[in-house]
Motif scaffolding. Sequence first.
Motif, PDB file in Angstrom:
ATOM      1  N   ALA A  50       0.833  -1.208   0.000  1.00 44.90           N
ATOM      2  CA  ALA A  50       0.000   0.000   0.000  1.00 44.90           C
ATOM      3  C   ALA A  50       0.867   1.257   0.000  1.00 44.90           C
ATOM      4  O   ALA A  50       0.630   2.187  -0.776  1.00 44.90           O
ATOM      5  N   ARG A  51       1.884   1.261   0.840  1.00 44.13           N
ATOM      6  CA  ARG A  51       2.766   2.430   0.937  1.00 44.13           C
ATOM      7  C   ARG A  51       3.563   2.620  -0.355  1.00 44.13           C
ATOM      8  O   ARG A  51       3.668   3.734  -0.871  1.00 44.13           O
ATOM      9  N   ALA A  52       4.108   1.536  -0.900  1.00 43.86           N
ATOM     10  CA  ALA A  52       4.954   1.630  -2.089  1.00 43.86           C
ATOM     11  C   ALA A  52       4.184   2.110  -3.306  1.00 43.86           C
ATOM     12  O   ALA A  52       4.726   2.840  -4.144  1.00 43.86           O
ATOM     13  N   TYR A  53       2.907   1.704  -3.412  1.00 42.28           N
ATOM     14  CA  TYR A  53       2.165   1.985  -4.641  1.00 42.28           C
ATOM     15  C   TYR A  53       1.014   2.970  -4.466  1.00 42.28           C
ATOM     16  O   TYR A  53       0.255   3.211  -5.399  1.00 42.28           O
ATOM     17  N   GLY A  54       0.902   3.562  -3.272  1.00 41.94           N
ATOM     18  CA  GLY A  54      -0.068   4.628  -3.073  1.00 41.94           C
ATOM     19  C   GLY A  54      -1.521   4.193  -3.096  1.00 41.94           C
ATOM     20  O   GLY A  54      -2.401   4.987  -3.429  1.00 41.94           O
ATOM     21  N   ILE A  55      -1.768   2.948  -2.742  1.00 42.10           N
ATOM     22  CA  ILE A  55      -3.150   2.448  -2.652  1.00 42.10           C
ATOM     23  C   ILE A  55      -3.472   2.340  -1.169  1.00 42.10           C
ATOM     24  O   ILE A  55      -2.697   1.742  -0.419  1.00 42.10           O
ATOM     25  N   GLN A  84       5.827  -3.865 -14.242  1.00 43.10           N
ATOM     26  CA  GLN A  84       6.993  -3.012 -13.975  1.00 43.10           C
ATOM     27  C   GLN A  84       6.986  -2.514 -12.531  1.00 43.10           C
ATOM     28  O   GLN A  84       6.899  -1.300 -12.276  1.00 43.10           O
ATOM     29  N   PRO A  85       7.086  -3.398 -11.541  1.00 48.43           N
ATOM     30  CA  PRO A  85       6.940  -2.957 -10.145  1.00 48.43           C
ATOM     31  C   PRO A  85       7.980  -1.932  -9.690  1.00 48.43           C
ATOM     32  O   PRO A  85       7.643  -0.976  -9.001  1.00 48.43           O
ATOM     33  N   GLU A  86       9.240  -2.116 -10.102  1.00 39.81           N
ATOM     34  CA  GLU A  86      10.283  -1.183  -9.668  1.00 39.81           C
ATOM     35  C   GLU A  86      10.078   0.198 -10.274  1.00 39.81           C
ATOM     36  O   GLU A  86      10.232   1.216  -9.602  1.00 39.81           O
ATOM     37  N   MET A  87       9.722   0.234 -11.551  1.00 45.94           N
ATOM     38  CA  MET A  87       9.501   1.513 -12.230  1.00 45.94           C
ATOM     39  C   MET A  87       8.350   2.281 -11.564  1.00 45.94           C
ATOM     40  O   MET A  87       8.451   3.485 -11.325  1.00 45.94           O
ATOM     41  N   VAL A  88       7.267   1.581 -11.242  1.00 48.04           N
ATOM     42  CA  VAL A  88       6.121   2.236 -10.625  1.00 48.04           C
ATOM     43  C   VAL A  88       6.502   2.752  -9.242  1.00 48.04           C
ATOM     44  O   VAL A  88       6.178   3.890  -8.881  1.00 48.04           O
ATOM     45  N   ALA A  89       7.208   1.938  -8.463  1.00 44.04           N
ATOM     46  CA  ALA A  89       7.617   2.367  -7.114  1.00 44.04           C
ATOM     47  C   ALA A  89       8.504   3.603  -7.195  1.00 44.04           C
ATOM     48  O   ALA A  89       8.351   4.532  -6.396  1.00 44.04           O
ATOM     49  N   ARG A  90       9.411   3.637  -8.171  1.00 41.98           N
ATOM     50  CA  ARG A  90      10.276   4.823  -8.338  1.00 41.98           C
ATOM     51  C   ARG A  90       9.457   6.050  -8.723  1.00 41.98           C
ATOM     52  O   ARG A  90       9.676   7.140  -8.218  1.00 41.98           O
ATOM     53  N   ALA A  91       8.513   5.861  -9.639  1.00 47.16           N
ATOM     54  CA  ALA A  91       7.673   6.991 -10.078  1.00 47.16           C
ATOM     55  C   ALA A  91       6.866   7.549  -8.912  1.00 47.16           C
ATOM     56  O   ALA A  91       6.745   8.773  -8.760  1.00 47.16           O
ATOM     57  N   ILE A  92       6.330   6.673  -8.076  1.00 48.31           N
ATOM     58  CA  ILE A  92       5.566   7.111  -6.904  1.00 48.31           C
ATOM     59  C   ILE A  92       6.480   7.856  -5.937  1.00 48.31           C
ATOM     60  O   ILE A  92       6.150   8.928  -5.434  1.00 48.31           O
TER      61      ILE A  92
END
Length: 96
Positions: A50-55, A84-92
């Motif tokens: 939840a924290r990593a992906y803003g949900i 692309q889990p790493e890319m999304v986490a970086r973007a967030i």
Amino acid sequence: MNKETMIAIPKDPDDPEDFDVSVAGLERGLMGRRIRLLRNRLGMSQEEFARAYGIPLANIRQYEIGRHMPPPAVRAYLKVIAAQPEMVARAIADAE
């Protein structure tokens, strides 16, 4: 007839604690399983995911137990996370 009233799995008449499962309920349960498997594949707790992906954590919990179906935008977002889990986490993280 809608998916909430269509029975996908009928209750066992010999089991007083069993209940019918609607098509919509089955779909919610399968989506919850996919989310849980994704989260486990990433080695994350519900809170970490939840924290990593803003949900919101409460939403993750509700989705995973099949109480609620994520809206279409969240389902699309989860597909991107899966790809692309790493890319999304970086973007967030960069957006914060």
